[in-house]
Each structure stands twice: as structure tokens, then as C-alpha cells.
Design a protein around this motif. Sequence first.
Motif, mmCIF file in Angstrom:
data_model
loop_
_atom_site.group_PDB
_atom_site.id
_atom_site.type_symbol
_atom_site.label_atom_id
_atom_site.label_comp_id
_atom_site.label_asym_id
_atom_site.label_seq_id
_atom_site.Cartn_x
_atom_site.Cartn_y
_atom_site.Cartn_z
ATOM 1 N N SER A 30 118.995 1.246 33.453
ATOM 2 C CA SER A 30 117.885 1.368 32.511
ATOM 3 C C SER A 30 117.255 2.472 31.372
ATOM 4 C CB SER A 30 116.380 0.511 33.664
ATOM 5 O OG SER A 30 115.925 1.386 34.264
ATOM 6 N N LYS A 31 116.993 3.476 32.130
ATOM 7 C CA LYS A 31 117.332 5.013 31.577
ATOM 8 C C LYS A 31 118.130 5.273 30.746
ATOM 9 C CE LYS A 31 115.181 5.909 35.351
ATOM 10 N NZ LYS A 31 113.806 5.829 35.502
ATOM 11 N N TYR A 32 118.926 4.613 30.375
ATOM 12 C CA TYR A 32 120.324 4.685 29.539
ATOM 13 C C TYR A 32 120.079 3.880 28.188
ATOM 14 C CZ TYR A 32 123.845 6.804 32.281
ATOM 15 O OH TYR A 32 124.361 7.189 33.957
ATOM 16 N N CYS A 33 120.224 5.520 27.409
ATOM 17 C CA CYS A 33 120.197 4.410 26.018
ATOM 18 C C CYS A 33 121.275 3.559 25.763
ATOM 19 C CB CYS A 33 120.207 5.585 24.579
ATOM 20 S SG CYS A 33 119.164 6.510 24.884
ATOM 21 N N MET A 34 121.631 2.910 24.697
ATOM 22 C CA MET A 34 122.301 1.583 24.983
ATOM 23 C C MET A 34 122.105 1.569 23.139
ATOM 24 S SD MET A 34 124.073 1.679 28.117
ATOM 25 C CE MET A 34 125.100 0.417 27.311
ATOM 26 N N ALA A 35 124.029 0.838 22.715
ATOM 27 C CA ALA A 35 123.944 0.905 21.316
ATOM 28 C C ALA A 35 125.514 -0.039 21.361
ATOM 29 C CB ALA A 35 124.252 2.752 20.987
ATOM 30 N N TRP A 36 125.522 -0.327 19.916
ATOM 31 C CA TRP A 36 127.076 -1.061 19.451
ATOM 32 C C TRP A 36 127.902 -0.426 18.266
ATOM 33 C CZ3 TRP A 36 128.866 -5.075 21.530
ATOM 34 C CH2 TRP A 36 128.490 -5.434 22.805
ATOM 35 N N PHE A 37 128.594 0.142 18.352
ATOM 36 C CA PHE A 37 129.280 1.044 17.530
ATOM 37 C C PHE A 37 130.440 -0.332 16.373
ATOM 38 C CE2 PHE A 37 128.377 5.216 17.544
ATOM 39 C CZ PHE A 37 127.316 4.973 18.706
ATOM 40 N N CYS A 95 130.516 -1.388 22.523
ATOM 41 C CA CYS A 95 129.475 -0.799 23.112
ATOM 42 C C CYS A 95 129.613 0.619 23.974
ATOM 43 C CB CYS A 95 129.190 -2.040 24.668
ATOM 44 S SG CYS A 95 128.061 -1.904 25.629
ATOM 45 N N ALA A 96 128.542 1.531 24.152
ATOM 46 C CA ALA A 96 128.088 2.917 24.427
ATOM 47 C C ALA A 96 127.025 3.028 25.066
ATOM 48 C CB ALA A 96 128.637 3.592 23.348
ATOM 49 N N ALA A 97 126.894 4.359 25.455
ATOM 50 C CA ALA A 97 125.946 4.705 26.481
ATOM 51 C C ALA A 97 125.513 5.672 26.212
ATOM 52 C CB ALA A 97 125.959 4.154 27.595
ATOM 53 N N GLN A 98 124.120 6.600 26.466
ATOM 54 C CA GLN A 98 123.496 7.571 26.520
ATOM 55 C C GLN A 98 122.731 8.055 27.441
ATOM 56 O OE1 GLN A 98 121.979 10.504 23.548
ATOM 57 N NE2 GLN A 98 122.154 8.998 22.153
ATOM 58 N N TRP A 99 122.825 9.008 28.275
ATOM 59 C CA TRP A 99 121.120 8.974 29.482
ATOM 60 C C TRP A 99 120.416 9.087 27.783
ATOM 61 C CZ3 TRP A 99 120.345 8.262 34.015
ATOM 62 C CH2 TRP A 99 119.205 8.372 34.504
ATOM 63 N N SER A 100 119.121 8.384 27.856
ATOM 64 C CA SER A 100 117.950 8.556 27.361
ATOM 65 C C SER A 100 117.172 9.973 27.577
ATOM 66 C CB SER A 100 116.818 8.021 27.847
ATOM 67 O OG SER A 100 116.139 7.720 26.873
ATOM 68 N N ARG A 101 116.943 11.130 26.164
ATOM 69 C CA ARG A 101 116.646 12.157 26.214
ATOM 70 C C ARG A 101 115.105 11.364 25.891
ATOM 71 N NH1 ARG A 101 118.859 14.708 22.676
ATOM 72 N NH2 ARG A 101 120.764 13.469 22.361
ATOM 73 N N GLY A 102 114.279 10.236 25.425
ATOM 74 C CA GLY A 102 113.638 9.678 25.310
ATOM 75 C C GLY A 102 113.943 9.045 23.713
ATOM 76 N N ALA A 103 113.574 7.889 23.301
ATOM 77 C CA ALA A 103 113.325 6.571 22.684
ATOM 78 C C ALA A 103 113.676 7.385 21.324
ATOM 79 C CB ALA A 103 111.809 6.325 22.352
#
Length: 125
Positions: A30-37, A95-103
Motif C-alpha cells: 500500500s506504500k508503493y506507486c504502481m504502474a503498467w508499462f 507491472c512496475a512499482a516505486q516507493w511513493s513520495r506523494g501522489a
Amino acid sequence: QVRLLESGGGSVQAGESLRLSCSASTSTYSKYCMAWFRQAPGKEREGVAAISTGGITTHVDSVKGRFRISRDNDKNELYLQMNNLEPDDTGLYYCAAQWSRGALSCGEYANYNYWGQGTQVTVSS
């Protein structure tokens, strides 16, 4: 460390739909930004859609109105609903993830640093 595993790719006709899924193995999903490439043959990988920890989404113009990214933080899952598929949507979807630093940071595609192995989507005309 985040491990990501995509599923749901396949071969379809133009106009049909697919739903991609991505399972994440981390206790802090829940702390990660998620994305599709996606990466089409002979082209660079491009960001398709991203979603913040709180569910704020962004989609690239070419898929707006056809694709929808969503997430389930209870299940550690990420989804991409793809409707009205076109031949230009063909490619390997990651599928990719990065630790969130804000929306807002979730839309910064260059910063994604955890990747799955990809699932192939092929759309024929």
C-alpha cells in the motif's frame, strides 16, 4: 524488495477486451506507486497508466477511455482493464512499482525501479 508477477495476457481480435493482473510480494504494498508499462516490437518501453497509494490514476492519452488501472491493497494486486483493444496495443506489458513520495510522484514513469517479467498482449485486426 518487491517481486511482481503479471498474468492475463493473450491474443485477441481488435475490439475485444483483456484484464491484466499483477501480484506483488511485499508487506508494504500500500506504500508503493504502481504502474503498467508496455513495449511494442522495435519501440522503447512506455508508461501506460499509473496509480497512487490512494487510488489517484493517470493514463497516457492513447489509452484514455479504453484502459483503466486499479489496485486492491488488501490483496496486493494491480489490474489493467483493457477494452476496445487496437493492433497498436500489441506489446509486452510490465507491472512496475516505486516507493511513493506523494501522489504526484506516481506519474513520474522514469522513477519506477521494480519490474515484473511481463505478459504478452497481441491484438490482430
